[in-house]
Design a protein around this motif. Structure first.
Motif, short mmCIF file in Angstrom:
data_model
loop_
_atom_site.label_atom_id
_atom_site.label_comp_id
_atom_site.label_asym_id
_atom_site.label_seq_id
_atom_site.Cartn_x
_atom_site.Cartn_y
_atom_site.Cartn_z
N ARG A 219 0.85 -1.19 0.00
CA ARG A 219 0.00 0.00 0.00
C ARG A 219 0.88 1.24 0.00
N THR A 220 0.76 2.08 -1.02
CA THR A 220 1.53 3.31 -1.11
C THR A 220 0.92 4.34 -0.16
N THR B 241 4.16 9.86 -1.84
CA THR B 241 4.99 9.99 -3.04
C THR B 241 5.72 11.32 -2.95
N ARG C 223 8.35 6.50 -4.06
CA ARG C 223 7.10 6.06 -3.43
C ARG C 223 7.43 5.34 -2.13
N SER D 114 5.94 2.95 0.61
CA SER D 114 4.85 1.98 0.72
C SER D 114 5.03 1.13 1.96
#
Length: 76
Positions: free
Chosen positions: A5-6, A9, A19, A21
Motif C-alpha cells: 500500500r503506497t 509519493t 514512493r 509503501s
C-alpha cells in the motif's frame, strides 16, 4: 510479501518519484522506499526501478531521526 500500500509519493526530479509503501505479509510489516521512473513514452504509469530500500518497521524511528538530522544540516 503480499499486500503493498503506497502511503506517500515524493517527486525526485522531472522523470522520477520516490514512493513510500507499507508491505505486509507472512507475519512481517516492512517499509519500502522505491524510485519509480516515468515511462519512455508520455503514456503509461511510472514503473518501479531496482533503486530503493526495504526496511523493517522497527528501523523507522532511527531513519526518521537521521532524516531530521540531515534536514537540520541543510537548513539555514
Amino acid at each position: 510479501m503480499s499486500n503493498l500500500r503506497t502511503v506517500a509519493t515524493v517527486r525526485k526530479n522531472n522523470s522520477e518519484e520516490i514512493r513510500i509503501s507499507v508491505v505486509t505479509g507472512d507475519g512481517f510489516t516492512l517499509v519500502d522506499l522505491r524510485v519509480f521512473a516515468a515511462p519512455k513514452t508520455s503514456r503509461g504509469e511510472p514503473y518501479p526501478t531496482t533503486n530503493g530500500i526495504r526496511l523493517a518497521k522497527s528501523t523507522l524511528p532511527a531513519l526518521i531521526q537521521a532524516l531530521q538530522a540531515a534536514e537540520r544540516e541543510v537548513s539555514p
